[in-house]
Design an enzyme around this catalytic site. Structure first.
Site, mmCIF file in Angstrom:
data_model
loop_
_atom_site.group_PDB
_atom_site.id
_atom_site.type_symbol
_atom_site.label_atom_id
_atom_site.label_comp_id
_atom_site.label_asym_id
_atom_site.label_seq_id
_atom_site.Cartn_x
_atom_site.Cartn_y
_atom_site.Cartn_z
ATOM 1 N N LYS A 139 2.841 10.271 8.126
ATOM 2 C CA LYS A 139 2.197 9.844 9.369
ATOM 3 C C LYS A 139 2.884 10.403 10.617
ATOM 4 C CE LYS A 139 -0.718 6.234 7.669
ATOM 5 N NZ LYS A 139 -0.466 5.474 6.478
ATOM 6 N N ASP A 181 9.235 2.544 1.722
ATOM 7 C CA ASP A 181 8.070 3.276 2.195
ATOM 8 C C ASP A 181 7.992 3.058 3.700
ATOM 9 O OD1 ASP A 181 5.578 4.110 3.020
ATOM 10 O OD2 ASP A 181 4.506 3.322 1.268
ATOM 11 N N PHE A 226 0.861 -1.185 0.000
ATOM 12 C CA PHE A 226 0.000 0.000 0.000
ATOM 13 C C PHE A 226 0.890 1.225 0.000
ATOM 14 C CE2 PHE A 226 -2.239 3.525 2.009
ATOM 15 C CZ PHE A 226 -3.351 3.612 1.186
HETATM 16 C C1 LIG Z 1 -0.680 5.739 5.021
HETATM 17 C C2 LIG Z 1 0.300 5.180 4.072
HETATM 18 C C3 LIG Z 1 0.520 5.759 2.812
HETATM 19 C C4 LIG Z 1 -0.286 6.922 2.295
HETATM 20 O O1 LIG Z 1 -0.219 8.047 3.111
HETATM 21 P P1 LIG Z 1 -1.319 9.219 2.922
HETATM 22 O O2 LIG Z 1 -0.858 10.261 3.894
HETATM 23 O O3 LIG Z 1 -2.642 8.631 3.268
HETATM 24 O O4 LIG Z 1 -1.251 9.659 1.510
HETATM 25 C C5 LIG Z 1 1.500 5.203 2.013
HETATM 26 N N1 LIG Z 1 2.223 4.153 2.420
HETATM 27 C C6 LIG Z 1 2.044 3.582 3.610
HETATM 28 C C7 LIG Z 1 2.902 2.429 4.022
HETATM 29 C C8 LIG Z 1 1.068 4.061 4.477
HETATM 30 O O5 LIG Z 1 0.869 3.462 5.654
#
Ligand SMILES: *Cc1c(COP(=O)(O)O)cnc(C)c1O
Length: 386
Positions: A242, A213, A128
């Site tokens: 985050k 990521d 994701f």
């Molecule tokens: C939350 C998340 C995203 C996307 O972040 P947004 O601030 O919602 O655009 C991408 N990668 C990972 C692993 C995430 O947990």
């Protein structure tokens, strides 16, 4: 009738204020928050130090645009560089934007090297990376791609953890490998340190880039500043968001000088990204996370949470099928749809996040204490016994 888009399945519950690991609902209820805005409220709610930093900045300057130098951004960038593999930083307002920047940085790097056809980024099943058109293509989740036109090209996907499949997927179009060291949305799937090391080696052998990521698993959540540290490797590019803003919208793309230098004037931009307000908060969050013993506390609480969940699994073997995770990024696989259990736990005033594969995620604020974890386990036992 709500005037908002109907794209979220919202619980019929709203909050008025928060304090530490607690949230207080509009109707006076007290909740234990082990979702933390989906791993965002790293310092819990209304951390006094961060609140003060926000108020002080709010009275001085909010926004000027990237036409000008922004000292707060310079400072935060330098501190991120000092605490990571990276040499340079691009600030964003969200995780998806940080990934977009990572993708563009990798592609632009090879373009600059005279290899414009080297643009493919290998990703893994269960990934994701966000909800923009680029990041849904990178994530490869059909449910998120359906109905939104042609999938952006250049994101071949291989089964998570399958090194041979990665090797087979590398060709003269490959620019990078992109992954979350711990997959969040798909159910707290931890890639082994061996696998991460093997990917680093593969990238070096083929002259391609490793993009991590760490939007969910980074910034202290696993007990180290960045999850890659557990494997003793370093990426070339990394996306953060985050926890970095502790609840203020902030993200960042970090890169080595070699790779990031390709992003010359005109190649990328953001109106809000890295504005004084966001970076003042970001600096305050980093002050707190850098405090002596902060990460040790996360590691200790992570071990305690994991141990507690193992105990719970032994007590309720039919309900809890597996315990996963690292540090304060934990998950349990359960014998029912995650959403149903999330609702039952909410009835017990415990907030957790659902994930794929029937997994419940525990992502408490990093300031969580043992007694909070005990209380959470207690409420889970109540929900299971009910
Ligand atoms: C939350 C998340 C995203 C996307 O972040 P947004 O601030 O919602 O655009 C991408 N990668 C990972 C692993 C995430 O947990």
């Amino acid at each position: 009738m709500s005037a908002l888009y109907k794209n979220y399945q919202r619980a019929d519950l709203s909050f008025e204020r928060g304090e530490g690991v607690r949230l207080f609902s509009s109707d006076g209820g007290e909740y234990l928050d082990f979702a933390a805005g989906i791993a965002v409220n790293a310092l819990g709610h209304a951390d006094p130090y961060v609140v003060r930093a926000l108020k002080e900045q709010a009275e001085k300057l909010w926004h000027v645009s990237n036409i000008f130098s922004i000292p707060e951004a310079e400072k935060l960038a330098q501190r991120l560089v000092d605490s990571s593999f990276a040499d340079m930083v691009f600030f964003t307002n969200s995780g998806a934007e940080a990934i977009e920047c990572a993708i563009k940085t990798a592609r632009r790097y090879f373009y600059d090297q005279g290899q414009p056809d080297r643009y493919e980024i290998i990703t893994f099943t269960g990934a994701f990376h966000g909800r923009t058109l680029g990041t849904i293509a990178a994530g490869g989740n059909e449910a998120y791609l359906t109905g939104f036109g042609p999938k952006a090209g250049g994101f071949p996907q291989v089964p998570a953890g399958d090194l041979d499949a990665v090797k087979a997927a590398i060709n003269d179009k490959t620019a990078a490998i992109l992954l979350e060291p711990i997959q969040g949305e798909s159910g707290i799937n931890v890639f082994s340190t061996d696998f991460l090391r093997a990917l680093r080696t593969l990238c070096d052998e083929h002259g391609i880039l490793l993009i991590l990521d760490e939007i969910q698993c980074g910034y202290g959540r696993t007990g180290k500043m960045f999850a890659y540290e557990w494997a003793g490797i370093e990426p070339d590019v990394m996306a953060l968001a985050k926890g970095i803003g502790g609840g203020f919208p902030l993200g960042a793309c970090l890169a080595t000088e070699k790779v990031g230098a390709s992003m010359v004037p005109g190649t990328h931009g953001s109106t809000y990204g890295g504005n004084p307000m966001a970076c003042a908060v970001g600096n305050a969050v980093l002050d707190r996370i850098s405090e002596d013993g902060f990460l040790d506390h996360v590691e200790e609480m992570g071990k305690y949470l994991s141990w507690s969940l193992q105990q719970l699994a032994q007590k309720f073997p039919n309900e809890v099928l597996e315990v996963r995770g690292k540090g304060l990024m934990a998950g349990i696989k359960v014998n029912q749809p995650a959403g149903e259990l999330v609702a039952k736990l909410r009835d017990q005033h415990l907030l957790v996040a659902g994930a794929g594969d029937n997994v419940i995620r525990f992502l408490p604020p990093l300031i969580v204490e043992k007694q909070d974890i005990d209380e959470a386990i207690n409420r889970m036992e109540k929900a299971f016994s009910a």
